[in-house]
Each structure stands twice: as structure tokens, then as C-alpha cells.
Design a protein around this motif. Sequence first.
Motif, short mmCIF file in Angstrom:
data_model
loop_
_atom_site.label_atom_id
_atom_site.label_comp_id
_atom_site.label_asym_id
_atom_site.label_seq_id
_atom_site.Cartn_x
_atom_site.Cartn_y
_atom_site.Cartn_z
N GLU A 99 -3.12 23.23 16.25
CA GLU A 99 -3.03 22.78 17.64
C GLU A 99 -3.82 21.49 17.72
N CYS A 158 -6.33 18.96 18.42
CA CYS A 158 -7.63 19.24 19.04
C CYS A 158 -8.55 18.03 19.01
N HIS A 182 -8.24 16.41 13.94
CA HIS A 182 -7.45 17.65 13.91
C HIS A 182 -6.81 17.89 12.55
N HIS A 236 -7.86 25.27 19.65
CA HIS A 236 -7.41 25.12 18.27
C HIS A 236 -6.35 26.20 18.02
N TRP A 279 -14.70 19.61 13.98
CA TRP A 279 -13.43 20.14 13.55
C TRP A 279 -13.67 20.97 12.31
#
Length: 353
Positions: free
Chosen positions: A223, A225, A229, A186, A138
Amino acid sequence: MTRGTRTHRRARWAGIAALASLLGACRDTLPQSTLNPAGPQAEQINDLFFPVFWIAAGVFVFVEGAIVFAAFRYRASKARDANPVQTHGNAKLEVLWTVIPTIILAVITVPTIGTIFDLAREPVGDDVVHVRVVGHQWWWEFQYEDLGVVTANELHIPVDRPVYLTLTSAEPPLSGSDINAIPVIHSLWVPRLGGKQDVIPGRENYMTLEASQPGEYLGQCAEFCGLSHSLMQFRVIAEDDGAFDDWVAKMKAPAATPPPGSLEEEGFELFSGGTCIGCHVINGVEGQGRVGPDLSRFGLRTTLGAGSFENTPAELARWLDDPRKMKPGVVMPDYDLTEDQIKALVAYLRSLK
Ligand code: CUA
């Protein structure tokens, strides 16, 4: 006081508190407020938001007001006839409530479509900065293809120059059953500089950002993910042309070899001889893999763990000790480094300025 009125009162206070915190979140002084635009694209979005918002607010007040009025004015009562006259249809009213919304929607549509096309247009000119953005789980990778610079999580841009981003999501670095091996969507969002744009595997999306003032602008993956996230943050660092050029020059220069016998050198040996180099690039260090964030000039970064923690010796040591404790699900595992090894790596990484 009966239980009923007490519950009512509580519900009312809870409602007021919720509304207050909701309104509080709208303050335009917050670092991620879209109501405080800092560049032409964000300003354009803001200029569209306000008229649409006030029109919508007007419609809301009118419609809700009419419902409340009708509910009270025509409520059941003994004074009124229990069997009112039955009617069916009213051509005049029906035409009116078809035509008025059509006009309102038409009024909103024209500037909305204009803004969408304006924002989607690719900027042209010598001053445009092109950056390829790759979303990873991430963290964010920023590749300045024209300048030959790659960095992560801190996007340096010059002020008053359009930055054209090409966005895509990384294919997974790991294979097998690992959850991280699933390519995901993303979304890149820097609220004070522009709108959101999805970052999709196997596809390219584009957007333009521009900052009118030097400063730091917070960005966030918008978004969902995966596990971390919420920790997929980043910063846009807007600076004058001179400062930006200095940064580019520094990024392009290979890292100096640390002085012999120093703690930094010990860290360098660990980095280049150990597992670190299998995943991380440091400009000027041989034989590296490209799985994790590029660590060239890591000492210049203000944050680590994709904008989630401050880049201090203590936080970096904590990260090296067990990255997954700070960022659940991150690809980098706990390498069981000793305290001395961590100290040497911290010294080396922080010396990369
Ligand atoms: Cu990446 Cu959410």
C-alpha cells in the motif's frame, strides 16, 4: 511502404512486446509469484484463483468474440439494405443474458465466500505462533509476545505451524511538521505465503501465514505509504522447529559485552554513549529508546534498510554514512560520523550474532 503501415507495424510489435513481458511476469518461478504457493493459505487462494480466472477468460473470449464477429459480419456494405428493419427489445435474449451471468456469479460466489471465511478464522492449538506486526515508515517490527522476542524486517517462523499475525500501524515517532509524523496505512504481503492485509493506524487486522517448506519468502508493503514505500520490504524465514527454537534462544539472550580494547568495544561505546541508543534497542544494553528497528542480533540479519540492501560491512558503512541517500525520507538522519567511527560501529553491529 507508406508511413501509415509502418506506424501500424510498429504499434503491432510494441503490442506483442508488451504482451510478452506481461506473460513473462506470470512465471511461477519468480520469488514473489502468487502462482507458486508455499503454504496452505497461499494454496487455498491459488485454488480459488484458477477456476475464477478460467471462467473470466471464457466470458472474455465469448463476449469479445461476439463483438468482433458482429462488427465484421454486419459492417456497412453496398450489398446490404441502407435502411434495416428497426426492432425494439427481445424478451428471450434479455432473460438469457440476465440468467446466465447470475448463474456464473453464483458459481463463483460460493467458493469465494467459503475461502474468505476459512482464511479469516483464527487458528487454535498449542502450535500456533502469535506475532504482533507494527508497520512503520518504512520498516516492519515483529513482536513475538508469547516468546518475549522483538525483531525487525526478518520474520522467523517455524515450518508447518500456523503463524497468526496481529497487524497495526505505528503512531509516528516524531512530532511537528515532519512528513513522517503522519500515521499511514501499509499493507503486508508475502505472495508465496498468503494474501494481502491492510495495516492501519489505531486498528488491528489479522491474518494467518504458514510455510510448508523451509526457505526465504520475500514480502513487500503493498500500500503506497510515502517516499520509500518501494523500499519497505521484508523477509519471512521459515525454518525447522529446532532452528527456530535456536533463533529464539539467541534473541532472548542478552548481547555479550565485547572484549576490552577491541574495535567492537569501541563501537559499543559509541553506540551506548551516543545517539544510537536513543532510538535503537539491543537486548542487554541499558537505557534505550524504541523509535527505530530493534537491533538485537543484528549480525544474524541478511539484509538492512528493511530488506532493501544486503547486510554486508560495505553496505552497513554506506548506511551509517548517510541513511537518507539509501532510503529517501527515512527518519534516521546523517550523523556526520567519521570513517573511524563508522568502522567501529560496523564491527560492533556485525558482531551481534
Ligand atoms: Cu508501507 Cu508502503
